[in-house]
Design a protein around this motif. Structure first.
Motif, short mmCIF file in Angstrom:
data_model
loop_
_atom_site.label_atom_id
_atom_site.label_comp_id
_atom_site.label_asym_id
_atom_site.label_seq_id
_atom_site.Cartn_x
_atom_site.Cartn_y
_atom_site.Cartn_z
N ASN A 13 0.85 -1.18 0.00
CA ASN A 13 0.00 0.00 0.00
C ASN A 13 0.89 1.24 0.00
OD1 ASN A 13 -1.75 2.12 0.45
ND2 ASN A 13 -2.80 1.15 2.17
N PRO A 14 1.05 1.90 -1.15
CA PRO A 14 1.93 3.05 -1.23
C PRO A 14 1.43 4.26 -0.44
CG PRO A 14 0.83 2.69 -3.33
CD PRO A 14 0.45 1.56 -2.44
N CYS A 15 0.25 4.17 0.13
CA CYS A 15 -0.29 5.29 0.93
C CYS A 15 0.20 5.25 2.37
CB CYS A 15 -1.82 5.25 0.90
SG CYS A 15 -2.49 5.42 -0.77
N THR A 16 0.85 4.16 2.79
CA THR A 16 1.42 4.08 4.14
C THR A 16 2.91 4.38 4.05
OG1 THR A 16 1.98 1.72 4.00
CG2 THR A 16 -0.24 2.29 4.79
N THR A 17 3.52 4.71 5.16
CA THR A 17 4.95 5.04 5.16
C THR A 17 5.79 3.85 4.68
OG1 THR A 17 4.61 6.56 7.00
CG2 THR A 17 6.87 5.83 6.61
N THR A 18 5.54 2.69 5.24
CA THR A 18 6.30 1.49 4.84
C THR A 18 6.03 1.15 3.38
OG1 THR A 18 6.10 0.66 7.09
CG2 THR A 18 6.76 -0.92 5.43
N GLY A 19 4.77 1.23 2.98
CA GLY A 19 4.41 0.94 1.59
C GLY A 19 5.03 1.92 0.63
N ALA A 20 5.09 3.20 1.02
CA ALA A 20 5.71 4.23 0.16
C ALA A 20 7.20 3.94 -0.01
CB ALA A 20 5.50 5.61 0.77
N GLN A 21 7.86 3.55 1.08
CA GLN A 21 9.29 3.23 1.00
C GLN A 21 9.50 2.00 0.11
OE1 GLN A 21 10.15 2.74 5.17
NE2 GLN A 21 10.58 4.93 5.47
N SER A 22 8.66 1.02 0.25
CA SER A 22 8.77 -0.19 -0.57
C SER A 22 8.52 0.12 -2.04
CB SER A 22 7.78 -1.26 -0.10
OG SER A 22 8.04 -1.61 1.23
N THR A 23 7.52 0.93 -2.32
CA THR A 23 7.21 1.33 -3.69
C THR A 23 8.38 2.09 -4.31
OG1 THR A 23 4.88 1.44 -3.13
CG2 THR A 23 5.53 2.52 -5.15
N ASP A 24 8.97 3.01 -3.54
CA ASP A 24 10.13 3.76 -4.02
C ASP A 24 11.30 2.82 -4.32
OD1 ASP A 24 8.74 6.13 -3.80
OD2 ASP A 24 9.71 6.75 -1.93
N SER A 46 -8.18 -3.26 -7.52
CA SER A 46 -9.09 -2.79 -6.48
C SER A 46 -8.35 -2.42 -5.19
CB SER A 46 -10.16 -3.85 -6.18
OG SER A 46 -9.56 -4.97 -5.56
N THR A 47 -7.03 -2.51 -5.20
CA THR A 47 -6.24 -2.14 -4.03
C THR A 47 -5.67 -0.73 -4.22
OG1 THR A 47 -4.12 -2.97 -4.89
CG2 THR A 47 -5.54 -4.57 -3.75
N ALA A 48 -4.97 -0.25 -3.20
CA ALA A 48 -4.35 1.08 -3.28
C ALA A 48 -3.05 1.06 -4.07
CB ALA A 48 -4.09 1.60 -1.87
N LEU A 49 -2.68 -0.10 -4.57
CA LEU A 49 -1.39 -0.29 -5.23
C LEU A 49 -1.11 0.74 -6.33
CD1 LEU A 49 1.15 -2.05 -5.50
CD2 LEU A 49 -0.12 -3.45 -7.12
N PHE A 50 -2.09 1.04 -7.15
CA PHE A 50 -1.88 1.96 -8.27
C PHE A 50 -2.48 3.35 -8.03
CE2 PHE A 50 -1.84 -2.12 -10.93
CZ PHE A 50 -0.46 -2.22 -10.85
N SER A 51 -2.75 3.68 -6.78
CA SER A 51 -3.34 4.99 -6.49
C SER A 51 -2.29 5.96 -5.93
CB SER A 51 -4.50 4.84 -5.49
OG SER A 51 -4.02 4.34 -4.26
N VAL A 53 0.43 9.32 -6.00
CA VAL A 53 1.61 9.64 -6.82
C VAL A 53 2.50 8.42 -6.99
CG1 VAL A 53 3.68 11.07 -6.96
CG2 VAL A 53 1.54 12.07 -6.17
N ARG A 54 2.82 7.77 -5.88
CA ARG A 54 3.72 6.60 -5.96
C ARG A 54 3.06 5.44 -6.71
NH1 ARG A 54 5.40 8.85 -1.01
NH2 ARG A 54 7.68 9.02 -0.93
N GLY A 55 1.79 5.22 -6.45
CA GLY A 55 1.08 4.16 -7.16
C GLY A 55 1.04 4.41 -8.65
N ALA A 56 0.87 5.68 -9.03
CA ALA A 56 0.85 6.03 -10.45
C ALA A 56 2.21 5.75 -11.10
CB ALA A 56 0.46 7.49 -10.63
N GLN A 57 3.29 6.00 -10.34
CA GLN A 57 4.62 5.71 -10.88
C GLN A 57 4.81 4.21 -11.09
OE1 GLN A 57 7.30 7.54 -8.08
NE2 GLN A 57 7.15 9.54 -9.07
N LEU A 58 4.33 3.43 -10.15
CA LEU A 58 4.42 1.98 -10.29
C LEU A 58 3.54 1.51 -11.45
CD1 LEU A 58 5.67 -0.58 -9.09
CD2 LEU A 58 3.70 -0.73 -7.57
N ALA A 59 2.33 2.06 -11.54
CA ALA A 59 1.42 1.68 -12.62
C ALA A 59 1.98 2.06 -13.98
CB ALA A 59 0.05 2.35 -12.41
#
Length: 167
Positions: A13-24, A46-51, A53-59
């Motif tokens: 979940n890129p919306c959490t601190t840990t998820g944002a770090q992992s996505t980066d 249906s998850t926050a994965l692609f939502s 700024v960070r999610g959009a970069q991953l998507a």
């Protein structure tokens, strides 16, 4: 060619601190490593994965390939039966007759809705039952007595040929 496979991506979940770090980190790795990255997950859209700024970069770095259940038939091949055969070969039951499970491939596909995880749980639990009961073999009766995960049980509706006789 190198392949990096990351499973359970739906948990990120890129919306959490840990998820944002992992996505980066994933973004950085895809830019620095000469490899193809493959992410596997359940219902990722249906998850926050692609939502966000960070999610959009991953998507923006991924192509979505939707996979259905494991097919019983694909042209002239029978991939589900082949999978069942491979799983049966891995069994270490002294009295189990080879070929029993592939012979039940249609039943197993219907029972598990073609889901590999459900199939693995069914065969594993049937093997445990065979060991604890001392039979050391898996039969259709053994399989029928195993309760599966909710999705498989919800899908499986016994037809008249699978129902037990009325008493």
């Amino acid at each position: 060619m190198r392949l990096v496979l990351i499973d359970e991506i739906h948990r990120l979940n890129p919306c959490t601190t840990t998820g944002a770090q992992s996505t980066d980190l994933l973004k950085d790795l895809t830019e620095r490593i000469g490899a193809t990255f493959m992410y596997a997950g359940i219902d990722v859209t249906s998850t926050a994965l692609f939502s966000g700024v960070r999610g959009a970069q991953l998507a923006g770095r991924a192509s979505l390939v939707e996979c259905g259940v494991f097919p019983a038939r694909l042209g002239t091949s029978e991939p589900f039966k082949d999978l069942v055969t491979g799983m049966e070969r891995a069994l270490d039951l002294r009295r189990h007759r080879p070929g029993t499970l592939p012979g039940l491939a249609s039943y197993l596909h219907e029972r598990t809705a073609g889901r590999i995880g459900s199939l693995a749980r069914l065969i594993r639990q049937a093997a445990i039952t065979a060991l604890t009961e001392g039979t050391e073999r898996i039969t259709r009766t053994t399989l029928a007595g195993i309760r599966l995960d909710h999705l498989a049980e919800q899908h499986h509706r016994p037809t008249s040929r699978h129902k037990a006789p009325a008493r």
